[in-house]
Motif scaffolding. Structure first.
Motif, PDB file in Angstrom:
ATOM      1  N   LEU A   1      42.684  27.369  36.694  1.00  0.00           N
ATOM      2  CA  LEU A   1      42.689  28.830  36.653  1.00  0.00           C
ATOM      3  C   LEU A   1      41.447  29.411  37.318  1.00  0.00           C
ATOM      4  O   LEU A   1      41.534  30.351  38.117  1.00  0.00           O
ATOM      5  CB  LEU A   1      42.782  29.311  35.204  1.00  0.00           C
ATOM      6  CG  LEU A   1      43.207  30.766  34.990  1.00  0.00           C
ATOM      7  CD1 LEU A   1      44.571  31.022  35.620  1.00  0.00           C
ATOM      8  CD2 LEU A   1      43.254  31.100  33.508  1.00  0.00           C
ATOM      9  N   VAL A   2      40.279  28.846  37.014  1.00  0.00           N
ATOM     10  CA  VAL A   2      39.028  29.368  37.583  1.00  0.00           C
ATOM     11  C   VAL A   2      38.987  29.150  39.091  1.00  0.00           C
ATOM     12  O   VAL A   2      38.720  30.076  39.866  1.00  0.00           O
ATOM     13  CB  VAL A   2      37.806  28.702  36.916  1.00  0.00           C
ATOM     14  CG1 VAL A   2      36.518  29.064  37.662  1.00  0.00           C
ATOM     15  CG2 VAL A   2      37.697  29.134  35.459  1.00  0.00           C
ATOM     16  N   ALA A   3      39.260  27.920  39.521  1.00  0.00           N
ATOM     17  CA  ALA A   3      39.179  27.601  40.948  1.00  0.00           C
ATOM     18  C   ALA A   3      40.232  28.361  41.749  1.00  0.00           C
ATOM     19  O   ALA A   3      39.952  28.887  42.831  1.00  0.00           O
ATOM     20  CB  ALA A   3      39.339  26.096  41.155  1.00  0.00           C
ATOM     21  N   ALA A   4      41.453  28.444  41.205  1.00  0.00           N
ATOM     22  CA  ALA A   4      42.535  29.111  41.935  1.00  0.00           C
ATOM     23  C   ALA A   4      42.249  30.600  42.112  1.00  0.00           C
ATOM     24  O   ALA A   4      42.408  31.152  43.207  1.00  0.00           O
ATOM     25  CB  ALA A   4      43.859  28.908  41.203  1.00  0.00           C
ATOM     26  N   SER A   5      41.818  31.256  41.035  1.00  0.00           N
ATOM     27  CA  SER A   5      41.573  32.696  41.127  1.00  0.00           C
ATOM     28  C   SER A   5      40.379  32.991  42.024  1.00  0.00           C
ATOM     29  O   SER A   5      40.392  33.948  42.802  1.00  0.00           O
ATOM     30  CB  SER A   5      41.348  33.287  39.731  1.00  0.00           C
ATOM     31  OG  SER A   5      40.226  32.692  39.105  1.00  0.00           O
ATOM     32  N   TRP A   6      39.356  32.155  41.936  1.00  0.00           N
ATOM     33  CA  TRP A   6      38.154  32.374  42.747  1.00  0.00           C
ATOM     34  C   TRP A   6      38.455  32.148  44.226  1.00  0.00           C
ATOM     35  O   TRP A   6      38.067  32.934  45.089  1.00  0.00           O
ATOM     36  CB  TRP A   6      37.042  31.448  42.264  1.00  0.00           C
ATOM     37  CG  TRP A   6      35.681  31.786  42.804  1.00  0.00           C
ATOM     38  CD1 TRP A   6      35.109  33.021  42.885  1.00  0.00           C
ATOM     39  CD2 TRP A   6      34.717  30.867  43.325  1.00  0.00           C
ATOM     40  NE1 TRP A   6      33.847  32.935  43.421  1.00  0.00           N
ATOM     41  CE2 TRP A   6      33.581  31.620  43.699  1.00  0.00           C
ATOM     42  CE3 TRP A   6      34.696  29.489  43.498  1.00  0.00           C
ATOM     43  CZ2 TRP A   6      32.444  31.033  44.245  1.00  0.00           C
ATOM     44  CZ3 TRP A   6      33.559  28.907  44.029  1.00  0.00           C
ATOM     45  CH2 TRP A   6      32.450  29.670  44.400  1.00  0.00           C
ATOM     46  N   ASP A   7      39.170  31.061  44.527  1.00  0.00           N
ATOM     47  CA  ASP A   7      39.523  30.771  45.920  1.00  0.00           C
ATOM     48  C   ASP A   7      40.448  31.837  46.499  1.00  0.00           C
ATOM     49  O   ASP A   7      40.320  32.225  47.662  1.00  0.00           O
ATOM     50  CB  ASP A   7      40.196  29.401  46.024  1.00  0.00           C
ATOM     51  CG  ASP A   7      39.194  28.259  45.888  1.00  0.00           C
ATOM     52  OD1 ASP A   7      37.990  28.504  46.115  1.00  0.00           O
ATOM     53  OD2 ASP A   7      39.612  27.139  45.547  1.00  0.00           O
ATOM     54  N   SER A   8      41.397  32.300  45.680  1.00  0.00           N
ATOM     55  CA  SER A   8      42.360  33.287  46.183  1.00  0.00           C
ATOM     56  C   SER A   8      41.690  34.607  46.532  1.00  0.00           C
ATOM     57  O   SER A   8      42.185  35.366  47.368  1.00  0.00           O
ATOM     58  CB  SER A   8      43.460  33.527  45.144  1.00  0.00           C
ATOM     59  OG  SER A   8      42.934  34.165  43.990  1.00  0.00           O
ATOM     60  N   LEU A   9      40.547  34.880  45.895  1.00  0.00           N
ATOM     61  CA  LEU A   9      39.812  36.117  46.176  1.00  0.00           C
ATOM     62  C   LEU A   9      38.776  35.935  47.280  1.00  0.00           C
ATOM     63  O   LEU A   9      38.021  36.862  47.586  1.00  0.00           O
ATOM     64  CB  LEU A   9      39.119  36.610  44.897  1.00  0.00           C
ATOM     65  CG  LEU A   9      40.046  37.064  43.762  1.00  0.00           C
ATOM     66  CD1 LEU A   9      39.241  37.350  42.499  1.00  0.00           C
ATOM     67  CD2 LEU A   9      40.827  38.310  44.173  1.00  0.00           C
ATOM     68  N   GLY A  10      38.727  34.736  47.862  1.00  0.00           N
ATOM     69  CA  GLY A  10      37.773  34.488  48.937  1.00  0.00           C
ATOM     70  C   GLY A  10      36.403  34.069  48.451  1.00  0.00           C
ATOM     71  O   GLY A  10      35.408  34.266  49.149  1.00  0.00           O
ATOM     72  N   ARG A  11      36.327  33.490  47.233  1.00  0.00           N
ATOM     73  CA  ARG A  11      35.076  32.994  46.648  1.00  0.00           C
ATOM     74  C   ARG A  11      33.987  34.070  46.651  1.00  0.00           C
ATOM     75  O   ARG A  11      32.887  33.871  47.180  1.00  0.00           O
ATOM     76  CB  ARG A  11      34.598  31.743  47.403  1.00  0.00           C
ATOM     77  CG  ARG A  11      35.596  30.602  47.355  1.00  0.00           C
ATOM     78  CD  ARG A  11      35.255  29.511  48.353  1.00  0.00           C
ATOM     79  NE  ARG A  11      34.034  28.814  47.997  1.00  0.00           N
ATOM     80  CZ  ARG A  11      33.980  27.746  47.202  1.00  0.00           C
ATOM     81  NH1 ARG A  11      35.087  27.272  46.682  1.00  0.00           N
ATOM     82  NH2 ARG A  11      32.837  27.163  46.933  1.00  0.00           N
ATOM     83  N   PRO A  12      34.250  35.218  46.038  1.00  0.00           N
ATOM     84  CA  PRO A  12      33.259  36.310  46.036  1.00  0.00           C
ATOM     85  C   PRO A  12      32.123  36.022  45.062  1.00  0.00           C
ATOM     86  O   PRO A  12      32.227  35.139  44.208  1.00  0.00           O
ATOM     87  CB  PRO A  12      34.080  37.509  45.568  1.00  0.00           C
ATOM     88  CG  PRO A  12      35.102  36.902  44.657  1.00  0.00           C
ATOM     89  CD  PRO A  12      35.455  35.569  45.271  1.00  0.00           C
ATOM     90  N   ASP A  13      31.046  36.785  45.196  1.00  0.00           N
ATOM     91  CA  ASP A  13      29.914  36.637  44.278  1.00  0.00           C
ATOM     92  C   ASP A  13      30.130  37.505  43.038  1.00  0.00           C
ATOM     93  O   ASP A  13      29.252  38.242  42.605  1.00  0.00           O
ATOM     94  CB  ASP A  13      28.608  37.011  44.977  1.00  0.00           C
ATOM     95  CG  ASP A  13      27.385  36.570  44.170  1.00  0.00           C
ATOM     96  OD1 ASP A  13      27.470  35.523  43.505  1.00  0.00           O
ATOM     97  OD2 ASP A  13      26.366  37.289  44.189  1.00  0.00           O
ATOM     98  N   THR A  14      31.314  37.432  42.501  1.00  0.00           N
ATOM     99  CA  THR A  14      31.666  38.130  41.266  1.00  0.00           C
ATOM    100  C   THR A  14      32.513  37.193  40.416  1.00  0.00           C
ATOM    101  O   THR A  14      33.161  36.288  40.939  1.00  0.00           O
ATOM    102  CB  THR A  14      32.472  39.422  41.541  1.00  0.00           C
ATOM    103  OG1 THR A  14      33.640  39.083  42.309  1.00  0.00           O
ATOM    104  CG2 THR A  14      31.640  40.442  42.293  1.00  0.00           C
ATOM    105  N   ALA A  15      32.493  37.416  39.119  1.00  0.00           N
ATOM    106  CA  ALA A  15      33.284  36.594  38.205  1.00  0.00           C
ATOM    107  C   ALA A  15      34.418  37.426  37.635  1.00  0.00           C
ATOM    108  O   ALA A  15      34.221  38.574  37.238  1.00  0.00           O
ATOM    109  CB  ALA A  15      32.409  36.057  37.079  1.00  0.00           C
ATOM    110  N   THR A  16      35.609  36.847  37.622  1.00  0.00           N
ATOM    111  CA  THR A  16      36.767  37.518  37.040  1.00  0.00           C
ATOM    112  C   THR A  16      37.482  36.546  36.115  1.00  0.00           C
ATOM    113  O   THR A  16      37.371  35.326  36.257  1.00  0.00           O
ATOM    114  CB  THR A  16      37.752  37.988  38.128  1.00  0.00           C
ATOM    115  OG1 THR A  16      38.186  36.847  38.896  1.00  0.00           O
ATOM    116  CG2 THR A  16      37.105  38.999  39.051  1.00  0.00           C
TER     117      THR A  16
END
Length: 336
Positions: A151-166
């Motif tokens: 979940l963490v890796a997929a969501s972060w990668d899908s957003l372009g690895r931004p410097d924000t946490a979601t």
């Protein structure tokens, strides 16, 4: 009947999966539907997890019920499942985070790590290292750590690895920052103990999922001692204050003016411990209580032979007692 027995009953001679004859090394077995196959052949067929492999190759009798799709693959459910893991598992996860934080400290001695660095260097590698994997998808039981990674890796990668946490990344970034804060105060040997990791995990878990920052308001609320939700965070903070007393030289003589004591305590217990990552500011009333806590901890540790608080089991009563006494002392000073 005789005709049927003579013409219709045929001994099983070959396995229909591999078309090889049965032998001592290729033993026949029967499924509940009575169809016969080679032992190893039918095992591989049923475990392959593809197509109709959960059923008999001949009659499609369902032998293994296929796993139903997950309905709880969401942030809250996965986080709860992770928090319910045995303490040893959570300790292993945190022990895998520490090396990444150590690298970040070497790069940035100020402790000012970006969210991207925390995720890329500490959190995601730790999730990968701690996740359980099995050879067969059909046999795999759901692993909360692996779910967190996905979940963490997929969501972060899908957003372009931004410097924000979601989403779920918020809780892990906050955990890493709490660990970083603690490592700036605790002696190195104490950061690698299971009890310290347990204390840090509980403090982080008490804040839920969606609060990116630790807030002074949470600690202030916990000092009421009636708000149990944030008490683990107050426990951690009290341990850090105790360690600050134990490992920082104390002024000699000890200041007598309350203003000087206040400045000393705020510098050591608010500025250095909270740093720039804790949201908000401690109130003046909290500072008054904190001064009393600091002095009470100094007295307690001197009486116990400089034994500082370290997150031991049963220590919660000591923490509550010190804050309760400090609150009463601060009220007396306020009345005067």
């Amino acid at each position: 009947m005789d005709n049927f027995l003579e013409t219709q009953l045929h001994p099983a001679e070959i396995c229909v999966v591999c078309t090889e004859p049965f032998s001592l090394s290729h033993q026949p077995v029967a499924l509940p539907c009575k169809h016969i196959f080679g032992h190893e052949c039918i095992k591989k067929w049923l475990k392959s997890g593809q197509g109709n492999s959960s059923a008999c190759p001949t009659c499609r009798y369902v032998v293994v019920e296929k796993r139903t799709p997950r309905v709880d693959f969401d942030t809250s459910s996965i986080w709860k499942a992770l928090c319910d893991q045995p303490p040893e598992r959570l300790n292993s996860l945190m022990m895998a985070i520490w090396p990444g934080l150590k690298i970040l400290w070497q790069r940035h001695p100020s402790g000012n790590f970006s969210i991207t660095e925390i995720l890329d260097q500490a959190v995601i590698p730790a999730l990968i290292k701690t996740a359980r994997r099995t050879e067969s998808p059909q046999d795999r039981s759901y692993d909360p750590v692996l779910d967190c990674y996905n979940l963490v890796a997929a969501s972060w990668d899908s957003l372009g690895r931004p410097d924000t946490a979601t989403g779920l990344a918020i809780a892990f970034v906050r955990l890493a920052r709490l660990m970083s804060t603690a490592s700036a105060t605790l002696p190195k040997w104490l950061t690698s103990t299971a009890r310290t990791n347990r204390l840090l995990w509980r403090a982080n878990a008490s804040l839920g999922i969606f609060e990116l920052d630790v807030s002074w308001d949470f600690i202030i609320e916990a000092t009421n001692l009636e708000e149990e939700q944030y008490f683990p965070l107050l426990h951690l903070y009290t341990v850090l204050v105790s360690q600050s007393i134990a490992h920082n030289s104390q002024p000699t003589p000890w200041p007598t003016r309350r203003h000087d004591i206040m400045n000393l305590v705020v510098e050591r217990c608010c500025t250095k411990i909270g740093g720039t990552f804790w949201k908000g500011k401690p109130s003046n009333k909290f500072k008054d209580v904190l001064v009393a806590v600091y002095e009470e901890l100094r007295r307690y540790q001197l009486e116990k032979g400089k034994m500082s608080l370290r997150g031991h089991d049963g220590e919660e009563r000591v923490v509550k007692g010190i804050w309760a006494l400090a609150g009463w002392t601060a009220k007396k000073v306020e009345v005067r």
